[in-house]
Design an enzyme around this catalytic site. Structure first.
Site, PDB file in Angstrom:
ATOM      1  N   THR A 184       0.817  -1.240  -0.002  1.00 26.91           N
ATOM      2  CA  THR A 184       0.007  -0.052   0.062  1.00 26.91           C
ATOM      3  C   THR A 184       0.935   1.359  -0.021  1.00 26.91           C
ATOM      4  O   THR A 184       1.740   1.454   0.797  1.00 26.91           O
ATOM      5  CB  THR A 184      -1.196   0.152   1.360  1.00 26.91           C
ATOM      6  OG1 THR A 184      -1.733  -1.102   1.280  1.00 26.91           O
ATOM      7  CG2 THR A 184      -1.946   1.300   1.118  1.00 26.91           C
ATOM      8  N   LYS A 185       0.776   2.224  -0.926  1.00 24.28           N
ATOM      9  CA  LYS A 185       1.547   3.340  -0.997  1.00 24.28           C
ATOM     10  C   LYS A 185       0.629   4.327  -0.608  1.00 24.28           C
ATOM     11  O   LYS A 185      -0.321   4.720  -1.014  1.00 24.28           O
ATOM     12  CB  LYS A 185       1.793   3.656  -2.921  1.00 24.28           C
ATOM     13  CG  LYS A 185       2.562   4.809  -3.062  1.00 24.28           C
ATOM     14  CD  LYS A 185       2.489   5.048  -4.451  1.00 24.28           C
ATOM     15  CE  LYS A 185       3.282   6.203  -4.757  1.00 24.28           C
ATOM     16  NZ  LYS A 185       3.209   6.664  -6.171  1.00 24.28           N
TER      17      LYS A 185
END
Length: 260
Positions: free
Chosen positions: A176-177
């Protein structure tokens, strides 16, 4: 989440994605001062650097340039996106499918969601078949989790970024960025909120070498799994020098002072 020990996206349990979806998301203005990098071949060449575990690009660049670099570049297929010309609530529509990306022999899938916008339910629903199809093809999936919308008063607050990181875990992403929440303590909270999900730092707008490397060092110290960076590499006069330094900080645990 899927085991990633044998994934080409992971080295020494860390990840560095070179992001190059800016031509679509932000337009040619992002190449001001480095106009020669409007040619995607230059970015694909950068992605052959040992520090880069994946290159994130969209459909057109994958079709056109990836065949020439397939042996040297791990490709993360960015499946949705939108232009800077759109003035409404952010919404990232599908541009291509997991099935087609798999036909092109990519190594991972990337997908953007905007929690908090009016079309959040549709975006979550859009993500479901993408995530499930990625599982069928045994492809890891990275979520760009960027809260926006009327209810999000400060999209980089500690609680909002922690929520963004948690959504990657809840919706079934492997990475997850997220944006930097402006303090080391807040980033630590985001990492803990994501549990076993791998949090990637968004590289953001170009900053000085020291400012950027100190930020990366700080985030690695609290357990961030790596970063997805574009402009802070390819907007520089010498992007390979920055990649050399990032390799030491991300994968070898060096400090900013060590490499500067």
């Amino acid at each position: 989440m899927r085991p990633l020990g044998d994934s080409p996206l992971v080295r020494n349990d860390k990840t560095l994605v070179l992001a190059h979806d800016h031509g679509m998301e932000h337009g040619p203005k992002q190449f001001s001062g480095v106009e020669e990098r409007l040619d995607p071949n230059q970015i694909f060449e950068m992605a052959t650097h040992d520090a880069v575990t994946a290159l994130a690009v969209g459909k057109g660049l994958t079709e056109t340039y990836y065949p020439s670099y397939k042996d040297d570049v791990n490709l993360l297929a960015k499946l949705n996106g939108g232009s800077d010309l759109w003035m409404g609530d952010p919404y990232s529509a599908h541009n291509w499918t997991v099935d087609y990306a798999a036909e092109l022999d990519v190594d991972a899938i990337g997908y953007t969601i905007y929690p908090g916008v009016n079309k959040e339910p549709e975006m979550f629903e859009d993500f479901r078949p993408v995530q499930e199809s990625a599982r069928e093809h045994d492809l890891p999936i990275a979520m760009w989790s960027y809260p926006r919308g009327q209810a999000v008063k400060e999209h980089r607050s500690e609680e909002i970024i922690a929520y963004a990181a948690r959504l990657g875990l809840e919706l079934g992403a492997d990475f997850t960025k997220v944006k930097y929440p402006r303090s080391k303590e807040a980033m630590d909270y985001a990492v803990r909120s994501a549990a076993d999900n791998r949090v990637l730092l968004s590289g953001g707008s170009k900053s000085s070498d020291r400012e950027f490397l100190e930020l990366v060092e700080e985030c690695m110290d609290v357990g961030v799994a790596g970063l997805a960076v574009g402009r802070n590499v390819w907007q520089r006069e010498n992007p390979y020098e920055m990649l050399d330094m990032l390799e030491e900080v991300v994968f070898e645990g060096a400090s900013a002072d060590d490499v500067l």
